[in-house]
Design an enzyme around this catalytic site. Structure first.
Site, mmCIF file in Angstrom:
data_model
loop_
_atom_site.group_PDB
_atom_site.id
_atom_site.type_symbol
_atom_site.label_atom_id
_atom_site.label_comp_id
_atom_site.label_asym_id
_atom_site.label_seq_id
_atom_site.Cartn_x
_atom_site.Cartn_y
_atom_site.Cartn_z
ATOM 1 C CG ASP A 1 -2.038 0.970 1.140
ATOM 2 O OD1 ASP A 1 -2.210 1.572 0.058
ATOM 3 O OD2 ASP A 1 -2.755 1.157 2.135
ATOM 4 C CG ASP B 1 -1.285 0.616 7.466
ATOM 5 O OD1 ASP B 1 -2.138 0.546 6.559
ATOM 6 O OD2 ASP B 1 -0.599 1.623 7.683
ATOM 7 C CG ASP C 1 -4.630 -2.914 3.671
ATOM 8 O OD1 ASP C 1 -4.977 -2.620 2.515
ATOM 9 O OD2 ASP C 1 -3.969 -2.140 4.397
#
Length: 812
Positions: free
Chosen positions: A323, A561, A565
């Protein structure tokens, strides 16, 4: 769905929980329980202690290491040797005992280290007690506690919303990824997690009564037996040997005692020697110890392993999905600028900063974007909103509604929709500089948190940015060198993400795509192989990307995080979470970076490679002995000869050509990329040496019997021949030599010579006759070319097989 799960769980065995009934309370959500009420609930057993399967105790570890199948075999063999009075041949027992002790010590040590690290990453919750808010471990929560839940928190016990509003994802319970809005009076199920918003909820079911306890048990039960390729391969090998040794041992004894008419003592010792040689007694232990040492090393680097097999999986990864926020950039954000649109009339409308300040004041600071906006826009008029919808990761906006109007803040494509093209040029200009662009506008409708339908008139564009991590360039350069593709998957504008990825030095960052344009599974399957940067990605698409990459034959690691996700993390081959992120992401991942520093990833990959490559190399040493012992046992059965070696001689060879060097080699640095399948690699490396041993010893026995050489002389010569071949293969797999490897090899040679001369009676090493010495010299010289040509032959066969397999795959 939840009702069916509840019915099924009600049928399961009740947990033995020592609880005393307690009066239920409905405390004020601003005051919570007081100290007396909390103490009463703790004393009566109403704490939120999950019913996790208990961790292995030291007693369990000792039991598991001592009471093994092969240890039982060794005890039986030792008992047989004691019965026949062959105490000298018990030399394998100290090795077995030492191996068992090493396994116990390393496993206990790893357990203690990981328990300490787990405490650092223990789930925590914000509780209200005595009118004060404080953060405590979830196990310290009690029934009827008031807990504050906000975006990123996993619901730690079943609760009822008392105030506020949140959107939750119950996918871990139902499998459905839809976000569900929870209002006052609604039930929050443990195991789900908050996507957006904030609320205060009263804990209704804790500990054994909550869904999360049963979910955890089911999840862990599903994972039992799920092993890495290396451990699966070792399991197959060990099980196969375990099945074979008993019939072969019985056949060898029967042949020697009944057909060859050897003494009972000789028949027993020959059979024991063959069986001991076939048992890979140190191989599984070696793998366990190496993995345990790696776990300890990684713990020292602030990396917590939820799953040991992830060490190997990460070392085999060839695609890394990351990400933007928290991985490439710092997990903070700052407003870089504000630009009014052509629709904003500063003469007739309130100041922009005031409008945005009012909007920000009405929102909860449940993500870094809103925190940055609240920090920057401090001016407020004090207007009271009538409705607030928190940010939706699915629809990419948040809203605040007043009596006369409503305002929306979110991603331009999702907010403006059909009007986006009109403003695309201006937005792309800001995004091209690496900014994340949000549109602030007035809405014709009062949004309800679902997809926008009414027209939104943009009033301003807000530019935000995350600072790029200092170590990002070096980290991604390492992955490029190692042949690992990096895919950046983000919910932001693809142009913005591409610019950030370029600054971080990610290869092919200019190849980007807007994921909102990928409508079908085919589009996604083609895009994941073509592009490196993906913008405007929804949570469900992240999961689809991981699935598509795995279907394309890639080994995928996923970092994350945030709560968005979680689904992709659970589907990836290896999942990595930042401890600074959401509880849900940390719990769903196999590795947790406790200091949230992605720069440590290269060292984690290197640790995985070190473990797998070194165990692979050391395993080939063990397999040489197993292949030789098995084939020589079959040779003995076919040619009606007594097995030529004694158990003490097998122990001598095993100790100095396999056991000692294998443990040293398993702990050495090794940065090579992992290629091929574990068992195939190990077997093909060991096969030439195993065949050389069988040919040399088999020929020595046949020629020795032809020339009338004494049996004890043949045993000694066979032992020395095995030592020579053993050191040759040890030298081969240790290349390139360094000081440590040279010292280990030299030390083992010296130790073997010492035991063969000074302790010769203990290891049944006798003087050899002139005939035996001549045979020994001839076969010793012959071992080198035989080993060399067999190695070339096996290599050629493997090469041809590889080409055939490649052509077949290309045809498919």
């Amino acid at each position: 769905m939840l009702r069916r799960m509840a019915e099924r769980w009600d049928e399961t065995e009740e947990y033995d929980v020592d609880r005393i009934p307690v009066d239920r309370l409905k405390p004020d959500c601003c005051q919570g329980l007081n100290d007396i009420q909390v103490r009463e609930r703790k004393d009566k057993g109403w704490r939120n202690i999950p019913v996790d399967p208990p961790a292995k105790t030291t007693k369990d570890i000792i039991k598991d290491n001592v009471f093994t199948y092969f240890n039982l075999i060794f005890v039986i063999l030792a008992a047989l040797l004691i019965v026949v009075g062959s105490f000298r041949d018990l030399t394998f027992m100290p090795v077995v005992i030492i191996n068992t002790l090493i396994g116990i010590i390393q496993e206990v040590r790893a357990k203690n280290v990981l328990e300490k690290m787990s405490m650092l990453n223990a789930p925590r919750a914000m509780v209200v007690r005595n009118g004060e808010q404080k953060m405590i471990d979830v196990e310290e929560l009690v029934l009827d506690d008031i807990v504050i839940f906000k975006a990123g928190n996993q619901i730690c016990a079943d609760a009822i919303v008392e105030s506020g509003e949140v959107q939750v994802n119950e996918s871990l319970l139902t499998g459905e990824a839809d976000e569900i809005t929870k209002h006052k009076g609604d039930v929050l199920m443990s195991g789900s997690f908050v996507v957006s918003g904030q609320c205060r909820a009263r804990l209704d079911k804790v500990g054994a009564d909550s869904y999360i306890s049963r979910l955890t048990l089911e999840a862990k039960a599903m994972k039992e037996g799920e092993q890495s390729e290396m451990i699966r391969s070792l399991d197959k090998l060990v099980k196969g040997v375990g099945i074979v040794i008993i019939p072969i041992g019985l056949i060898l004894f029967s042949q020697s005692f009944f057909l060859n008419e050897e003494s009972f003592r000789s028949s027993i010792t020959a059979m024991v020697a063959a069986v001991v040689g076939m048992i890979p007694e140190g191989l599984y232990l070696l793998a366990s110890v190496a993995l345990a040492v790696s776990a300890i090393r990684l713990a020292g680097q602030k990396v917590l392993l939820h799953d040991m097999k992830s060490i190997e999986t990460l070392a085999r990864v060839n695609v890394l999905c990351v990400d933007k926020t928290g991985t490439i950039t710092e997990n903070t954000m700052k407003v870089q600028g504000l630009k009014a649109s052509k629709n904003y009339d500063k003469e007739r409308m309130p100041p922009l900063k005031e409008l945005i300040g009012d909007f920000a004041a009405a929102m909860s600071s449940d993500n870094i974007t809103m925190e940055a906006i609240q920090a920057h826009f401090q001016e407020k008029s004090g207007r009271e909103p009538v409705k607030v919808t928190p940010f939706s990761s699915e629809f990419k906006y948040s809203s605040v509604s007043y009596e006369d109007t409503a305002y929306v803040l979110g991603a331009p494509e999702f907010v403006l929709r059909e009007d986006y093209e009109e403003y695309e040029g201006e937005i792309s200009k800001y995004a091209g500089k690496g900014y994340r662009v949000l549109v602030f506008g007035s809405s014709e409708e009062k949004p309800d948190g679902k997809a926008l339908k009414g027209k939104v008139i943009p009033l301003a564009f807000i530019m935000l940015a995350n600072p790029i991590r200092k170590e990002a360039k070096q980290t991604f350069a390492y992955f490029e060198e190692q042949g690992v593709e990096v895919k950046v998957i983000s919910g932001d504008n693809p142009v913005t993400v591409s610019e950030v990825a370029k600054k971080a030095g990610i290869a092919h960052a200019e190849n980007y795509v807007d994921a909102s344009e990928l409508k079908s599974e085919k589009d996604i399957s083609e895009a994941v192989l073509k592009y490196s940067v993906f913008g405007r990605v929804t949570p469900s698409q992240k999961r689809q990307f991981v699935k598509a990459l795995k279907e394309a034959g890639r080994t995928v690691a996923m970092t994350g995080d945030g709560v968005n996700d979680v689904l992709a993390l659970k589907d990836a081959d290896c999942s990595i979470a930042m401890a600074s992120g959401s509880d849900a992401a940390a719990q769903a991942s196999q590795l947790v970076l406790l200091d949230s520093n992605f720069a440590c990833m290269p060292s984690v990959v290197l640790e995985g490679r070190r473990v797998v490559n070194n165990i692979q190399r050391s395993a080939s040493l063990f397999l040489v002995k197993n292949i030789f012992s098995l084939l020589l046992a079959l040779f003995s059965v076919v040619f009606m000869i007594t097995y030529p070696l004694e158990p003490s001689q097998v122990s001598l060879i095993s100790m100095f050509t396999i056991g000692v060097p294998a443990f040293f080699l398993a702990l050495e640095p090794n940065k090579n990329m992992i290629q091929g399948h574990f068992l195939t690699n190990v077997f093909l490396k060991a096969l030439p040496a195993g065949l050389t041993d069988v040919l040399a010893v088999g020929a020595l026995v046949v020629f020795g019997q032809t020339f009338g050489v004494d049996q004890s002389d043949i045993s000694t010569a066979a032992t020395m021949l095995l030592a020579i071949v053993g050191f040759m293969i040890l030298f081969s797999i240790s290349k390139p030599m360094n000081k440590i490897r040279t010292a280990v090899l030299a030390g083992c040679v010296v130790a073997l010579l010492f035991c063969s001369t000074v302790l010769n009676q203990l290891f049944a090493i006798t003087g050899m006759s002139a005939k035996c010495i001549m045979l020994f010299v001839v076969f010793s010289i012959a071992t080198e070319p035989v080993l060399r040509y067999l190695t070339l032959l096996v290599g050629k066969i493997r090469e041809v097989y590889g080409k055939v397999k490649k052509k077949r795959n290309e045809k498919i």
